[in-house]
Enzyme design. Structure first.
Site, mmCIF file in Angstrom:
data_model
loop_
_atom_site.group_PDB
_atom_site.id
_atom_site.type_symbol
_atom_site.label_atom_id
_atom_site.label_comp_id
_atom_site.label_asym_id
_atom_site.label_seq_id
_atom_site.Cartn_x
_atom_site.Cartn_y
_atom_site.Cartn_z
ATOM 1 N N LYS A 5 0.857 -1.198 0.000
ATOM 2 C CA LYS A 5 0.000 0.000 0.000
ATOM 3 C C LYS A 5 0.885 1.237 0.000
ATOM 4 O O LYS A 5 1.894 1.279 0.726
ATOM 5 C CB LYS A 5 -0.869 -0.069 1.266
ATOM 6 C CG LYS A 5 -1.949 0.976 1.385
ATOM 7 C CD LYS A 5 -2.739 0.737 2.694
ATOM 8 C CE LYS A 5 -3.908 1.672 2.856
ATOM 9 N NZ LYS A 5 -4.655 1.420 4.122
ATOM 10 N N SER B 171 -9.397 1.125 3.300
ATOM 11 C CA SER B 171 -8.537 1.974 2.512
ATOM 12 C C SER B 171 -7.466 1.193 1.740
ATOM 13 O O SER B 171 -6.865 1.755 0.830
ATOM 14 C CB SER B 171 -7.860 3.011 3.406
ATOM 15 O OG SER B 171 -7.029 2.398 4.364
ATOM 16 N N SER C 158 -9.723 -1.248 7.257
ATOM 17 C CA SER C 158 -9.036 -0.966 5.990
ATOM 18 C C SER C 158 -8.246 -2.129 5.411
ATOM 19 O O SER C 158 -7.861 -2.091 4.246
ATOM 20 C CB SER C 158 -8.122 0.248 6.164
ATOM 21 O OG SER C 158 -8.889 1.424 6.177
#
Lengths: 561, 561
Positions: free
Chosen positions: A140, A215, A239
């Site tokens: 990420k 996320s 997330s």
């Protein structure tokens, strides 16, 4: 590298910065050999999952369609070279980008250099570097990588270049990993979807009208398309788990302060009232454990003193359920928002099998004040009233994305705390944690990951099923049921899992969720994977993953996809 | 009981409330059989340590002058009854009160009832209840006891009665302990002396012109006079270690969040920026371990979810130094405040012996920015600018005691934080912790506990030698050197440990400390015990205590007094 980046500080508009980032991303994908075909929008179906099979070669599919376990074995034995493997995964990741918009950049130079080193090592030493020798790991974006931009989804932050790899990446590197791709995240990181002004919206590979979650939604979509078999997400309200669930893969949010986070970037640095966790997402349950164990075996607490020095307790976990059944609480509904029919159906199917297993004891779990839990955690997310988030956004003049607006501006729990009100909120949090611990008489809890399968874009407003375990700081793991939303199975309003006729919603959140189902129905969520969540007691990460192994066997679900 | 308490809420003045608390205390002591003699001020010498020998019977001295280890053995074997033991310790504690003003109340009814139960248990079952069977344990007042007042040293808080025993007391109770006496603490708890408007000033049994330290100063004086062999203190800046040192006993501040604290009371509840620890004080090193292990064996984290579930790792500690030397850093001076000559002399004496031991490797430890550490922790102590402390004081109209005034009003680091400045301070704290961890290449650090032996009353202004380890959250243990301030040894200005001739202090704190020595000299601190501190890495509590065993043996110091 940093001097080439178009930035707000350099005088660019937010649109120019975003365009430059996208150009950069596309340039890294254009380096792939052989190049990927251009795909027009009309060539991309609603469900993209089968597309890689049409575009990639048989050899590429052999490597990327295998299980993570087999991939690791082939790499460790030298049967597949790291170079061959990373080239293939970069191509599949590039393809995933074209289908779902999940990548911020590929790292071909770095990845190939590393792969060559690993191949040379194994040729010389006849053994792998470590337990993750040659394994491609996706990351990420806000988990910093040396010499790469570190923007956390804010246009105004573009231009900050990380000086070194994040601590967790150093640990994985020692274990043999290859970093090759960075993935999208939403503006503020505080959405459970993935929409930013830098890269636009990431969509779900199973149904591009749906969100991949967030996320860590770039990771989710990438794993869903097998552009990665093992990646890194972060989670303060769902997330890791929301994107794992929405894309039908595994995701693990460990207890906080077990895995190292130094080197990530986000707003509100220094806040410690609710602590985000970093953790693995994978196509395989074994991947979650391998990742976590590999990191903990490096004793990260010696370099990051915030961490708690609990090593990976494999032996303890192995013995935990010997000679006794796993006591599983079952919670179909949190009492605040009733899940959509497909989720209830999947819960029922799994529970039915668990009840028949001699290794599992099933008990009903009565949720305790989950609406209060949300009000507590939501008031602790933005103790400055959202000022730091808004400042990061205002730096560039970029507009608020709809779900950023919702969580910051429409969320009634957001307030600017004083020191006194912060202390009071901490006490409320601790009292709730104590109350929950007093009630916790189970080994693990089986429950939904959200109030439906992957939501329509911009509609992911209820975090309760995941944020609950951030407030309590209980480890939680998401696993696929191999089931999906089906017009045949979920279309019938009279089925046992459907909303009761004349259903009267419990409150605003339930009403919103109910109306989504009324509006879109099974047809609207078609093909969305249905995943479930297993939650363990605080710090019982090892026992949680062990329990999931037992439960998946009992439910006849494969531990790897 | 609560209805009998004179309180501010009931309309009394602060003086009336204090007088009532003292009457209550004296009434509990008056119940002792046989009664203690009245002692006029003129009958109490400057050094009171020998007095119990003149007042208590031979039988009483046999029990109270023995080591904790022997006491435990005699109780566990039934050789001494719990009833006999607790009666004797209550009398000695009552005497300690008359000599040093260290007690807030005895608990004769509760203690005798408990002792009878324990005696009945052992008679029936022929075995002890647990590892602390019948052991009298003294308790600092703000650690709540069921049905007793819980005021934390504030006159305005008198009248709050605890509903149940604090969690740590429940654990100790399960292990067989007997609670019998509560001890004094200062107004605000944020002094390293013990002076309140409720009970006045507690003094040092070795030299009543000196402080016993604080904030667990009642415990310190009581243990110094052997009115207890095992007690409970709390520590956020030195509050266990300062009184242990000043009274020549052992004191252990574990890493925070290992031992349970639920049920204690203090201002600023909900603050988590610097976390106070609870821990044992004892006449015996073994007492520290027994206490900690007994509590952890009850798995307190299951009921208090804030705690970290690390059990007592005895086996790991035992093996830690097998086949290798303990690597001990030595820091005589923290670079901010030079210790008084007797402390330097004691350090030199111990280090000389350690250097000769085959089991110890001695290296010099260069302190890293200890003055910055103080500025960081001091700004985190009172994030509300001291408002909560002052509100608690103002409730009754009681005046600020001098050291409360000093820490709250004269302390330049006290500020009202905003959320943003608090986050920034947290980051500064974490960066300092990381920097220190990077430098930490030793097993343990040997250093002073303070910049002198027990200070003159109202002069304990420098916390740096202890607060340093609260900021870092490193476990630290204090042990007696069996040495004391001596006019013969420390009176010579030309000795190697004396301040250099024409010494020029480094700054305000050093100047203050230097002038204290110039004013009072060895004569002023006569007979004060000299203790030292051993510090371990964060969470390495077990290894720290094991290292101290090895070091005390190497330095030929008895592990029990």
């Amino acid at each position: 590298m940093s001097t080439d980046i178009v930035t707000i500080a350099g005088g660019a508009t937010w649109q120019e910065v975003a365009a430059d980032r996208q150009r950069h991303r596309d340039a890294t994908i254009a380096q792939l050999e052989p190049p990927l075909p251009e795909l027009s929008a009309s060539e991309i179906p609603l469900n993209t999952i089968a597309l890689p099979k049409k575009i990639l070669s048989e050899g590429e599919l052999t490597i990327t369609d295998t299980t993570l376990e087999n991939l690791i074995e082939k790499l460790a034995s030298g049967h597949w070279t790291s170079t061959a493997v990373i080239k293939v995964f970069m191509r599949r990741a590039g393809l995933a980008q074209k289908l779902t918009n999940c990548v911020t950049e590929l790292l071909p130079e770095r990845a190939l250099k590393r792969a060559e080193e690993l191949d040379a090592y194994i040729a010389t030493n006849k053994k792998p570097v470590g337990p993750l020798h040659g394994v491609p790991i996706s990351v990420k974006e806000h988990v910093g990588i040396a010499d790469c931009d570190l923007n956390a989804g804010f246009v105004g932050w573009v231009g900050t270049v990380a000086k070194e790899d994040s601590h967790i990446l150093q640990c994985l590197w020692d274990a043999g990993a290859v970093l090759y791709v960075r993935t999208t995240q939403p503006q503020t990181l505080m959405q459970i979807e993935t929409s930013s002004n830098l890269y636009g919206t990431t969509v779900n590979p199973y149904n591009t009208s749906l969100t991949p979650g967030g996320s860590s939604g770039g990771e989710g979509a990438l794993l869903g398309l097998r552009g990665s078999l093992l990646g890194i997400g972060t989670d303060i309200g769902g997330s890791i788990r929301s994107p794992a669930a929405n894309n039908g893969v595994f995701g693990f949010k460990p207890t906080s302060l077990r895995l190292p986070v130094r080197g990530w970037t986000a707003t509100m640095a220094g806040a410690e009232h609710v602590i985000a966790a970093i953790g693995p997402m994978s196509t395989s349950l074994a991947g979650l454990k391998l990742f976590t164990q590999a990191v903990l075996d490096r004793e990260p607490w010696l370099r990051e003193p915030t961490l708690i020095p609990i090593p990976w307790r494999e032996e303890e976990a192995r013995r935990a359920y010997e000679g006794r059944r796993v006591r599983v609480g079952v919670m179909v509904d949190d009492g605040v928002v009733m899940p959509h029919p497909p989720v209830k159906r999947a819960m029922a199917g799994v529970v039915e099998k668990l009840r028949k297993s001699p290794n599992v004891e099933v008990v009903e779990w009565k949720p305790w004040d989950h609406d209060r839990a949300w009000s507590i955690i939501a008031s602790l997310y933005f103790c400055d009233g959202g000022a730091d988030e808004l400042a990061a956004i205002n730096t560039s003049g970029e507009p608020l994305r709809p779900l950023s607006h919702w969580i910051l501006k429409e969320n009634p729990h957001v307030r600017r705390h004083t020191i006194e009100s912060l202390w009071a909120a901490n006490l409320e949090r601790d009292a709730y944690r104590t109350g929950y611990a007093e009630r916790w008489d189970i080994d693990v809890l089986l429950c939904p990951v959200g109030p439906g399968a992957a939501p329509k874009l911009e509609t992911s407003r209820y975090w309760g099923y995941t944020a609950q375990w951030n407030l309590l700081d209980y480890p939680a793991v998401v696993f696929p049921t191999r089931d999906c939303v089906s017009v045949d199975k979920d279309g019938d309003e009279g089925s046992e899992h459907a909303y009761p006729l004349g259903y009267s919603p419990r409150g605003e959140s339930d009403k919103y969720n109910y109306e989504l189902w009324r509006e879109h129905g099974a047809e609207g969520y078609k093909d969305a994977p249905i995943s479930l969540q297993l939650v363990g007691g605080r710090y019982q990460d090892e026992k949680l993953l062990r329990a999931l192994e037992i439960l998946m066997d009992a439910a006849e679900l494969p531990r790897s996809i």
